[in-house]
Design a protein around this motif. Structure first.
Motif, short mmCIF file in Angstrom:
data_model
loop_
_atom_site.label_atom_id
_atom_site.label_comp_id
_atom_site.label_asym_id
_atom_site.label_seq_id
_atom_site.Cartn_x
_atom_site.Cartn_y
_atom_site.Cartn_z
N SER A 114 0.63 -1.15 -0.32
CA SER A 114 0.18 -0.18 -0.13
C SER A 114 0.48 1.37 0.08
O SER A 114 2.19 1.43 0.84
N GLY A 115 0.27 2.55 -0.50
CA GLY A 115 0.86 3.59 -0.18
C GLY A 115 1.25 3.78 1.10
O GLY A 115 2.60 4.60 1.45
N THR A 116 0.23 3.78 1.87
CA THR A 116 0.57 3.76 3.29
C THR A 116 2.18 3.15 4.15
O THR A 116 3.38 3.92 4.94
N GLU A 117 2.54 2.10 3.67
CA GLU A 117 3.78 0.90 3.61
C GLU A 117 4.70 1.86 3.03
O GLU A 117 5.73 1.54 3.62
N CYS A 141 -0.86 17.64 3.65
CA CYS A 141 -0.65 16.82 2.30
C CYS A 141 -0.63 15.45 3.65
O CYS A 141 -0.64 15.14 5.04
N TYR A 142 -1.35 14.02 2.34
CA TYR A 142 -1.28 13.46 2.98
C TYR A 142 -0.25 12.02 2.72
O TYR A 142 -0.40 12.30 1.78
N HIS A 143 0.19 10.86 3.70
CA HIS A 143 0.99 10.11 3.41
C HIS A 143 0.68 8.73 3.62
O HIS A 143 1.20 7.71 4.12
N GLY A 144 -1.06 8.20 3.99
CA GLY A 144 -0.90 7.50 4.70
C GLY A 144 -1.16 7.41 6.10
O GLY A 144 -1.32 8.08 6.34
N HIS A 145 -1.35 5.99 6.92
CA HIS A 145 -2.17 6.54 8.28
C HIS A 145 -1.18 6.13 8.94
O HIS A 145 -1.20 5.51 10.32
N ALA A 208 -2.64 16.78 -3.46
CA ALA A 208 -3.95 16.13 -3.99
C ALA A 208 -4.73 15.59 -2.46
O ALA A 208 -5.57 14.63 -2.60
N ASN A 209 -4.47 16.16 -1.59
CA ASN A 209 -5.41 15.49 -0.55
C ASN A 209 -5.89 16.13 0.38
O ASN A 209 -6.84 15.93 1.59
N MET A 210 -5.45 17.63 0.06
CA MET A 210 -6.29 19.11 0.82
C MET A 210 -7.25 19.01 -0.50
O MET A 210 -7.08 20.88 -0.68
N PHE A 236 9.58 12.83 -2.17
CA PHE A 236 8.34 12.78 -3.15
C PHE A 236 6.73 11.89 -2.76
O PHE A 236 7.60 9.96 -2.69
N ASP A 237 6.11 12.11 -2.09
CA ASP A 237 5.38 11.34 -2.13
C ASP A 237 4.25 11.20 -3.28
O ASP A 237 3.82 11.72 -3.84
N GLU A 238 4.92 10.80 -4.02
CA GLU A 238 3.82 9.82 -5.20
C GLU A 238 3.17 9.57 -5.90
O GLU A 238 3.06 8.52 -7.01
N VAL A 239 2.45 8.75 -4.82
CA VAL A 239 1.29 7.99 -4.58
C VAL A 239 0.42 8.68 -5.74
O VAL A 239 -0.07 7.41 -6.46
N ILE A 240 -0.15 9.73 -5.93
CA ILE A 240 -0.94 9.30 -7.04
C ILE A 240 -0.33 10.71 -7.90
O ILE A 240 -0.98 10.07 -9.04
N THR A 241 0.98 10.95 -8.55
CA THR A 241 1.43 11.80 -9.19
C THR A 241 2.09 10.76 -10.39
O THR A 241 2.04 11.03 -11.38
N GLY A 264 2.11 4.03 -4.74
CA GLY A 264 0.50 3.21 -4.58
C GLY A 264 -0.16 4.13 -6.22
O GLY A 264 0.88 3.85 -7.07
N LYS A 265 -1.66 2.82 -6.14
CA LYS A 265 -2.44 3.45 -6.63
C LYS A 265 -1.80 3.31 -8.15
O LYS A 265 -2.01 1.93 -8.42
N ILE A 266 -1.58 3.79 -9.18
CA ILE A 266 -1.35 3.32 -10.50
C ILE A 266 -0.62 2.42 -10.71
O ILE A 266 -0.43 1.37 -11.15
#
Ligand SMILES: *Cc1c(COP(=O)(O)O)cnc(C)c1O
Length: 430
Positions: A114-117, A141-145, A208-210, A236-241, A264-266
């Motif tokens: 996961s992106g969190t991990e 900015c969100y970087h997972g939980h 992209a999380n605010m 760089f947290d590129e989980v979305i980008t 993550g994601k894509i």
């Protein structure tokens, strides 16, 4: 009662809030979540057989559209051979080689689930490598939980983190410092206050999380320079980008090179996959080579790798996908902007490539504080209107709209028409 309503009534009895991830609950828009049965291309279908044009795209993974035939076939083929071995496989090597050969700033990479991990592990690697503990992140900015990343609330710069969630001891966040997005001075001040103790700065290169907030000219390069000056790593947290703004993500799009990157994601094409990678000297700190421990029973799962690698290969081999997607996004979102402006709507449309957010505020949105000036009631109203007209948007003011390669001009024109009729009914000047 609709089937979705019946399912929701069952769900809330056995799953907290009836959902396995909070934003699915439609809580902030006061609706019952639509339970989705199937999806294809740009469309999703709920349990009541209603059809929607979907702009969530599973929160990003579905850049090629839902249930892409080539990806589905690759998963079927992988399944035939077994679901998991807990042993090394060829496809993991292929995945790692493919990413490292195509992304200049990634020398080595580790797969997680996961992106969190991915973020949690990248931070551990950064701390292990630098021998320092403090991390600077940005409000909003969100970087997972993971515990140390659940800090963001509170405007202004804070020198020590206060957890955002119950169950996170202050000790877990006391090394997390929060800076202001697009404000290099806030980062410089924290760097100086921490006197050489900052292991890394972590940032969503496009937040992209605010809601979607773009980095202003020079912000990312400024972070790069500050990190170099203070011997901190840039993550760089590129989980979305990642693989969205360009194949090489935001780093490729803005030509700023991070030391570590998270995906993550894509990268999983809808399967649970995350990854972190970057400079070889840092990644060689990770076990079993180095002393930074990180592991995963299902990491690099062969079925998940098959899905992800198939999607990445399609994206890499067809660069026109990005050209078309980014050009379509530019026109589509600008049209939304124009329609809202013409109606005198107090809205800001922040957009880049295939990502956008409409903020219901008169203020320009460039950080968390300005994002929070949005009228979330107005957003909820707009959301419901769109949902009732067959448009499935992210059910929160502070999430992105995800355009995929499967959306057609006719579909986007339909959205423009609806935005237009909504704006005329709700905002039209006297
Ligand atoms: C979604 C997201 C994460 C968390 O990923 P999960 O797979 O949900 O754990 C981390 N960072 C960013 C930027 C994200 O958008």
């Amino acid at each position: 009662m609709t089937k979705s309503e019946a399912l929701y009534a069952r769900a809330v009895k056995r799953i907290p809030g009836g959902v396995n991830s909070p934003v699915r609950a439609f809580g902030s828009v006061g609706e019952v979540p639509r339970f989705i049965e199937r999806a294809a291309g740009s469309r999703i279908y709920d349990a009541d057989g209603r059809e929607y044009i979907d702009f969530i795209g599973s929160w990003g993974p579905m850049i090629l559209g839902h249930n892409h035939p080539a990806i589905r076939e690759s998963v079927k083929k992988a399944c035939e051979k077994g679901l998991s071995f807990g042993c090394a496989t060829e496809i993991e090597v292929e995945m790692a080689e493919f990413i490292c050969e195509n992304i200049p700033h990634v020398d080595m990479i580790r797969m997680v689930n996961s992106g969190t991990e991915a973020v949690m592990s990248a931070i551990r690697a950064a701390r292990g490598f630098t021998g320092k503990n403090k991390i600077i992140k940005f409000a909003g900015c969100y970087h997972g939980h993971s515990d140390s990343m659940l800090v963001s609330a509170g405007s202004g710069v804070m020198t020590s983190g206060v957890p955002d969630s119950a169950g996170v001891p202050a000790g877990c966040t006391s090394d997390t410092m929060t800076a202001v997005y697009n404000d290099l001075e806030s980062v410089r001040a924290l760097m100086e206050a921490a006197s050489g103790e900052v292991a890394a700065v972590i940032v969503e290169p496009v937040a992209a999380n605010m809601g979607v907030v773009l980095p202003e000219e020079g912000f990312l390069q400024g972070l790069r320079d500050l990190c170099d000056t203070h011997q901190a790593l840039l993550i760089f947290d590129e989980v979305i980008t990642g693989f969205r703004l360009s194949f090489a993500g935001a780093a490729g799009y803005f030509h700023v090179t991070p030391d570590l990157v998270t995906y993550g994601k894509i990268i999983g094409a809808g399967m649970p996959v995350g990854a972190y990678g970057g400079r070889e000297d840092i990644m060689k700190m990770v076990a079993p080579v180095g002393k930074v421990y990180q592991a995963g029973t299902l990491s690099g799962n062969p079925v998940a790798m098959a899905a992800g690698l198939t999607q990445l290969k399609i994206l890499r081999e067809n660069p026109s996908i990005y050209e078309r997607l980014n050009a379509t996004g530019e026109i589509f979102y600008r049209n939304i902007e124009k329609i809202l402006a013409d109606a005198g709507a107090p809205c800001q449309v922040n957009h880049i490539g295939s990502l956008a957010s409409i903020f219901f505020t008169r203020e320009r949105v460039r950080d968390y504080t300005s994002a929070k000036t949005s009228d979330t009631k107005a957003f909820a109203d707009y959301f419901k209107y769109m949902l009732n007209h067959g448009i499935h948007l992210a059910p929160s003011q502070f999430e992105a709209m995800f355009l995929s390669a499967a959306h057609t001009k006719d579909e986007l024109d339909k959205v423009l028409e609806l935005v237009g009729s909504y704006a005329v009914n709700n905002f039209s000047r006297e």
